[in-house]
Design a protein around this motif. Structure first.
Motif, mmCIF file in Angstrom:
data_model
loop_
_atom_site.group_PDB
_atom_site.id
_atom_site.type_symbol
_atom_site.label_atom_id
_atom_site.label_comp_id
_atom_site.label_asym_id
_atom_site.label_seq_id
_atom_site.Cartn_x
_atom_site.Cartn_y
_atom_site.Cartn_z
ATOM 1 N N ILE A 44 43.575 -11.000 -24.841
ATOM 2 C CA ILE A 44 42.517 -11.947 -25.202
ATOM 3 C C ILE A 44 41.166 -11.242 -25.177
ATOM 4 O O ILE A 44 40.333 -11.416 -26.079
ATOM 5 C CB ILE A 44 42.531 -13.164 -24.256
ATOM 6 C CG1 ILE A 44 43.754 -14.049 -24.536
ATOM 7 C CG2 ILE A 44 41.248 -13.995 -24.411
ATOM 8 C CD1 ILE A 44 43.949 -15.160 -23.529
ATOM 9 N N ALA A 45 40.922 -10.417 -24.149
ATOM 10 C CA ALA A 45 39.673 -9.649 -24.083
ATOM 11 C C ALA A 45 39.575 -8.679 -25.258
ATOM 12 O O ALA A 45 38.513 -8.516 -25.860
ATOM 13 C CB ALA A 45 39.594 -8.896 -22.759
ATOM 14 N N LEU A 46 40.684 -8.055 -25.603
ATOM 15 C CA LEU A 46 40.709 -7.112 -26.718
ATOM 16 C C LEU A 46 40.315 -7.787 -28.023
ATOM 17 O O LEU A 46 39.456 -7.301 -28.761
ATOM 18 C CB LEU A 46 42.109 -6.508 -26.841
ATOM 19 C CG LEU A 46 42.366 -5.554 -28.011
ATOM 20 C CD1 LEU A 46 41.732 -4.203 -27.738
ATOM 21 C CD2 LEU A 46 43.862 -5.385 -28.256
ATOM 22 N N PHE A 47 40.925 -8.947 -28.305
ATOM 23 C CA PHE A 47 40.648 -9.650 -29.554
ATOM 24 C C PHE A 47 39.277 -10.333 -29.533
ATOM 25 O O PHE A 47 38.747 -10.688 -30.584
ATOM 26 C CB PHE A 47 41.738 -10.683 -29.836
ATOM 27 C CG PHE A 47 43.093 -10.078 -30.087
ATOM 28 C CD1 PHE A 47 43.235 -8.952 -30.879
ATOM 29 C CD2 PHE A 47 44.228 -10.624 -29.514
ATOM 30 C CE1 PHE A 47 44.472 -8.387 -31.112
ATOM 31 C CE2 PHE A 47 45.484 -10.067 -29.746
ATOM 32 C CZ PHE A 47 45.613 -8.942 -30.545
ATOM 33 N N CYS A 52 37.244 -5.758 -19.562
ATOM 34 C CA CYS A 52 38.109 -6.419 -18.591
ATOM 35 C C CYS A 52 38.241 -5.553 -17.350
ATOM 36 O O CYS A 52 38.310 -4.326 -17.444
ATOM 37 C CB CYS A 52 39.488 -6.658 -19.229
ATOM 38 S SG CYS A 52 40.530 -7.824 -18.353
ATOM 39 N N ILE A 53 38.262 -6.202 -16.186
ATOM 40 C CA ILE A 53 38.458 -5.480 -14.931
ATOM 41 C C ILE A 53 39.655 -6.081 -14.205
ATOM 42 O O ILE A 53 39.795 -7.310 -14.119
ATOM 43 C CB ILE A 53 37.181 -5.522 -14.055
ATOM 44 C CG1 ILE A 53 37.369 -4.670 -12.805
ATOM 45 C CG2 ILE A 53 36.786 -6.950 -13.694
ATOM 46 C CD1 ILE A 53 36.074 -4.410 -12.051
ATOM 47 N N PHE A 183 31.580 -7.599 -17.610
ATOM 48 C CA PHE A 183 33.007 -7.753 -17.848
ATOM 49 C C PHE A 183 33.329 -9.184 -18.260
ATOM 50 O O PHE A 183 32.937 -10.138 -17.590
ATOM 51 C CB PHE A 183 33.809 -7.395 -16.590
ATOM 52 C CG PHE A 183 33.855 -5.915 -16.298
ATOM 53 C CD1 PHE A 183 34.730 -5.087 -16.979
ATOM 54 C CD2 PHE A 183 33.015 -5.357 -15.353
ATOM 55 C CE1 PHE A 183 34.773 -3.733 -16.725
ATOM 56 C CE2 PHE A 183 33.046 -4.002 -15.088
ATOM 57 C CZ PHE A 183 33.931 -3.186 -15.771
ATOM 58 N N MET A 184 34.044 -9.331 -19.352
ATOM 59 C CA MET A 184 34.448 -10.657 -19.813
ATOM 60 C C MET A 184 35.352 -11.332 -18.783
ATOM 61 O O MET A 184 35.135 -12.483 -18.419
ATOM 62 C CB MET A 184 35.184 -10.532 -21.145
ATOM 63 C CG MET A 184 35.674 -11.859 -21.700
ATOM 64 S SD MET A 184 36.468 -11.629 -23.315
ATOM 65 C CE MET A 184 36.800 -13.340 -23.755
ATOM 66 N N LYS A 280 38.914 -19.186 -28.114
ATOM 67 C CA LYS A 280 39.305 -19.028 -29.517
ATOM 68 C C LYS A 280 40.501 -18.083 -29.646
ATOM 69 O O LYS A 280 41.447 -18.361 -30.391
ATOM 70 C CB LYS A 280 38.116 -18.506 -30.331
ATOM 71 C CG LYS A 280 36.976 -19.506 -30.461
ATOM 72 C CD LYS A 280 35.835 -18.961 -31.316
ATOM 73 C CE LYS A 280 34.738 -20.008 -31.490
ATOM 74 N NZ LYS A 280 33.722 -19.613 -32.478
ATOM 75 N N ALA A 281 40.441 -16.962 -28.933
ATOM 76 C CA ALA A 281 41.555 -16.014 -28.991
ATOM 77 C C ALA A 281 42.815 -16.626 -28.392
ATOM 78 O O ALA A 281 43.918 -16.470 -28.940
ATOM 79 C CB ALA A 281 41.182 -14.730 -28.251
ATOM 80 N N ARG A 282 42.670 -17.331 -27.293
ATOM 81 C CA ARG A 282 43.850 -17.955 -26.659
ATOM 82 C C ARG A 282 44.465 -19.013 -27.559
ATOM 83 O O ARG A 282 45.694 -19.162 -27.619
ATOM 84 C CB ARG A 282 43.463 -18.571 -25.317
ATOM 85 C CG ARG A 282 44.652 -19.120 -24.535
ATOM 86 C CD ARG A 282 44.233 -19.741 -23.217
ATOM 87 N NE ARG A 282 45.389 -20.161 -22.448
ATOM 88 C CZ ARG A 282 46.006 -21.329 -22.580
ATOM 89 N NH1 ARG A 282 45.540 -22.210 -23.488
ATOM 90 N NH2 ARG A 282 47.054 -21.647 -21.850
ATOM 91 N N ALA A 283 43.618 -19.762 -28.247
ATOM 92 C CA ALA A 283 44.138 -20.777 -29.168
ATOM 93 C C ALA A 283 45.019 -20.136 -30.235
ATOM 94 O O ALA A 283 46.116 -20.635 -30.543
ATOM 95 C CB ALA A 283 42.981 -21.539 -29.812
#
Length: 351
Positions: A44-47, A52-53, A183-184, A280-283
């Motif tokens: 999800i962080a990538l898209f 990310c940590i 970090f997201m 949005k990515a998770r959806a």
């Protein structure tokens, strides 16, 4: 993989993200056993074009997970092992004085550091002092590095995927709040369950080989990131994300009493941005072309846990940031219209 399509075709966008997601998961499953929620949040962080940590005790395959993900991507990769003697120039790069053989004159030449790669693994990031940790600030936010008076653009896409040990362990330095906010997600990596640990023990103590193949190029990832940003989010979903974040801000109108009792300060606007982008990515990963409040709620902990700070009273009672977020989720209605009709949230939105 076919070139991702941007535009109003929601079905095509879902299919593109789903295909990329499934192919990466298949490749990573050759090496990583379990930890599905961690892998999901990494993707999800990538898209979403976020960093990310991962935090967890040693031996939980945090570094292996990130390095395996990098092997699934046709992008340049570097690993920085953070140690107490690491200097900022060791990360960003430095200028060296050398002789130009053509002119015979001495001139400065910039030698790029390990930040000048698409995927940067910052391994055990809290093993180095804050001075060196801060060398990542400009790179993570502005995707550039300034050395002397010269700005150097970083590669696109650019991801910092970091690991850290719990700060209670020996020889660790807590990340500054400004660094954490870049970090997201902050993802907690827990011990595997019995079945997964059984598989790990069986596989890793036998002769094993893997044949991980890269499935996404830089161009495809950039295109998929654009697809994510085109996913619509209704006003109600945005209000729900705002309600969660604004309730963490001590001293504001309408903030619950437990927040005032437990927190020193709360999350800033970047938290709302990441909740919506991650939603949005998770959806898309969950076969939907629109964001729902359930997407926001599912990502509340990884987005907020490193952006809210508990006070001494909360810590003495064993109250963790995750406990505060659980309480916020319980007391924030997700039904459409419930927020705007509630007097407490009317105060929060009017502030």
């Amino acid at each position: 993989m076919a070139e991702p399509t941007s535009g109003g075709d929601g079905t095509a966008a879902v299919a593109q993200i789903q295909a990329a997601y499934q192919r990466i998961r298949e490749q990573m499953s050759q090496v990583i056993v379990g930890q599905e929620h961690v892998i999901d949040q990494l993707l999800i962080a990538l898209f979403s074009r976020g960093h990310c940590i991962l935090e967890g005790v040693p031996g939980l395959a945090k570094t292996l997970m990130i390095s395996t993900l990098s092997r699934c991507l046709s992008m340049s990769f570097s690993r920085i092992q953070f140690t107490p003697d690491l200097m900022p120039a060791d990360i960003t790069g430095t200028e060296v004085l050398e002789e130009n053989r053509t002119t015979g004159k001495r001139e400065f030449r910039f030698l790029e550091g390990p930040l000048f790669y698409n995927v940067v693994l910052a391994d055990e990031i809290n093993r180095t002092p804050p001075k060196t940790q801060a060398a990542l600030l400009e790179a993570m936010q502005e995707r550039q590095v300034t050395v002397g008076r010269v700005r150097h653009e970083l590669s696109d896409p650019f991801f910092v995927l970091a690991t850290q040990n719990p700060i209670e362990q020996e020889g660790t330095y807590a990340l500054p709040e400004a660094q954490q906010d870049r970090f997201m997600f902050k993802v907690n990596v827990d011990y595997p369950n019995f079945r997964d640990e059984f598989s790990i023990a069986k596989q890793t103590t036998a002769l094993q080989t893997d044949s991980i193949q890269p499935v996404l190029s830089s161009e495809e990832i950039i295109a998929l990131q654009k697809v994510v940003r085109e996913v619509p989010a209704s006003d109600h979903v945005i209000e729900y994300a705002l309600a969660l974040v604004r309730q963490t801000r001590v001293g504001e109108e309408g903030v619950p009493d437990f927040v005032t009792d437990w927190l020193s300060w709360g999350a800033g606007p970047r938290a709302v941005q990441y909740l919506l982008l991650g939603g949005k990515a998770r959806a898309l990963l969950n076969d939907r072309s629109y964001v729902a409040t359930e997407d926001i709620a599912a990502l509340a902990k990884p987005v907020l846990r490193h952006r809210i700070v508990t006070n001494f009273s909360a810590e003495s009672d064993g109250i963790t940031p995750d406990r505060v977020i659980d309480r916020l989720l319980e007391e924030t209605p997700s039904k459409e219209g419930a927020l705007t009709s509630d007097p407490r949230f009317q105060k929060i939105f009017a502030a």
